[in-house]
Scaffold this active site. Structure first.
Site, mmCIF file in Angstrom:
data_model
loop_
_atom_site.group_PDB
_atom_site.id
_atom_site.type_symbol
_atom_site.label_atom_id
_atom_site.label_comp_id
_atom_site.label_asym_id
_atom_site.label_seq_id
_atom_site.Cartn_x
_atom_site.Cartn_y
_atom_site.Cartn_z
ATOM 1 N N LYS A 73 -4.752 -0.923 -0.729
ATOM 2 C CA LYS A 73 -4.764 0.196 -1.680
ATOM 3 C C LYS A 73 -5.428 -0.263 -2.981
ATOM 4 C CE LYS A 73 -1.414 3.324 -2.153
ATOM 5 N NZ LYS A 73 -1.886 4.603 -1.615
HETATM 6 N N1 PMP Z 1 -3.905 6.759 3.658
HETATM 7 C C1 PMP Z 1 -4.220 6.644 2.359
HETATM 8 C C2 PMP Z 1 -5.660 6.534 1.978
HETATM 9 C C3 PMP Z 1 -3.205 6.653 1.398
HETATM 10 O O1 PMP Z 1 -3.504 6.560 0.105
HETATM 11 C C4 PMP Z 1 -1.864 6.786 1.808
HETATM 12 C C5 PMP Z 1 -0.765 6.805 0.779
HETATM 13 N N2 PMP Z 1 -0.340 5.525 0.442
HETATM 14 C C6 PMP Z 1 -1.587 6.883 3.173
HETATM 15 C C7 PMP Z 1 -2.640 6.865 4.077
HETATM 16 C C8 PMP Z 1 -0.190 6.985 3.676
HETATM 17 O O2 PMP Z 1 0.488 5.777 3.460
HETATM 18 P P1 PMP Z 1 2.053 5.727 3.189
HETATM 19 O O3 PMP Z 1 2.704 6.465 4.290
HETATM 20 O O4 PMP Z 1 2.379 4.276 3.202
HETATM 21 O O5 PMP Z 1 2.289 6.365 1.873
#
Ligand code: PMP
Length: 304
Positions: free
Chosen positions: A157
């Site tokens: 991220k």
């Molecule tokens: N894909 C992206 C690009 C994201 O930013 C997120 C949010 N963190 C997710 C998928 C989903 O991840 P999570 O379930 O860990 O929030």
């Protein structure tokens, strides 16, 4: 965004308006930062943070991927988040930790700049709206391709990489849709702008694998485990654009979006245009786990 009373800044709780960064911070110029998004839920036993430690470990992994030295460990940031929740008095919250380069370098090399860590917590309702959660969202396939391993690190991220999601989201909103679905550079289905994607077809649940350029979502993992615990078949397999149009059900998962049904893709209804039974089951299981109602998954909760 509603202000909260406090924000956590480099080891201290300070007033909401007192956490400041310089305009020439490296992260503001170039996006040289990593972050997380975590939800805390109000439960009868108090405020419960959902899979807090996994999020902080992913933050460490993202920082390592982009070679950002971290001053605080995942354990310390777990504790800091709980301290922040207690200080703000928020019963439920969206928690946003970020590790970023501050003031000290105007060139691309962030090395001379100090690394800062902050954690914010705010109230956040249904990310794609209450109607989206209940009836499903309308989506389009973005003209923008999801970032790939050839240019960035999709599994991390990294803040700068999110300009890709911003472009896709703006495009979808401007065209009158709620959300964008992004393909990867091979033309396969990857994910939403900040959420993973699942389809239901031929009696099984499918979601693209990490090699499709996805962020390996913690909600995605939770939904896979929850559905498997109910005996559903869940496969991580490549999904084509045609496979998406043909699916019986499609839903999105993410910390902010939770489990949100998709009712339309490129003006084609998904199934009969209403959230289907597997989507509803995933929503119910996820809500029950977050509320501490599933004994087998209570280890996912961290009480503030
Ligand atoms: N894909 C992206 C690009 C994201 O930013 C997120 C949010 N963190 C997710 C998928 C989903 O991840 P999570 O379930 O860990 O929030």
């Amino acid at each position: 965004m509603e202000p909260a009373s406090h924000i956590w800044s480099d080891g201290e709780l300070v007033g909401w308006d007192d956490g400041a960064v310089h305009f020439l911070s490296h992260a503001l110029q170039y996006g040289s930062a990593v972050f997380e998004g975590i939800r805390a839920y109000e439960t009868p036993e108090g405020t419960a943070v959902f899979r807090l430690h996994e999020h902080m470990v992913r933050l460490e992994d993202s920082a390592k991927a982009y070679a950002i030295p971290m001053r605080w460990s995942a354990d310390q940031l777990d504790e800091a988040s709980l301290e922040l929740l207690r200080a703000t008095g928020l019963k439920s919250a969206y928690i946003r930790p970020q590790v970023f380069y501050g003031l000290g370098a105007i060139g691309l090399d962030p090395g001379p700049a100090p690394v800062h860590t902050m954690i914010g917590a705010i109230s956040l309702g249904a990310y794609l709206g209450d109607d989206g959660i209940s009836n499903g969202v309308r989506t389009m396939i973005s003209t923008w391709r999801r970032i790939s391993d050839e240019t960035l690190i999709p599994t991390a991220k990294g803040s700068g990489g999110y300009l890709n999601s911003v472009l896709a989201k703006q495009e979808a909103l401007a065209a009158g849709f709620d959300e964008a679905i992004m393909l990867n550079e091979r033309g396969g289905v990857s994910e939403g702008t900040g959420m993973n994607l699942f389809v239901v077809a031929d009696g099984e649940v499918r979601t693209p694998p990490v090699s499709a350029g996805i962020l390996e979502g913690i909600t995605r993992n939770s939904v896979i485990e929850l559905l498997r615990s109910e005996g559903d078949t869940v496969c991580e397999v490549d999904i084509t654009r045609g496979g998406l149009y043909a699916a019986d059900e499609v839903f999105l998962t993410g910390t902010a979006a939770e489990v949100t049904p998709v009712r339309e893709i490129d003006r084609r209804p998904v199934g009969d245009g209403k959230p289907g039974p597997v989507t509803r089951k995933a929503q119910e299981l996820f809500a029950a786990a977050a509320a501490g109602k599933l004994d087998d998954f209570r280890h996912w909760l961290h009480f503030a």
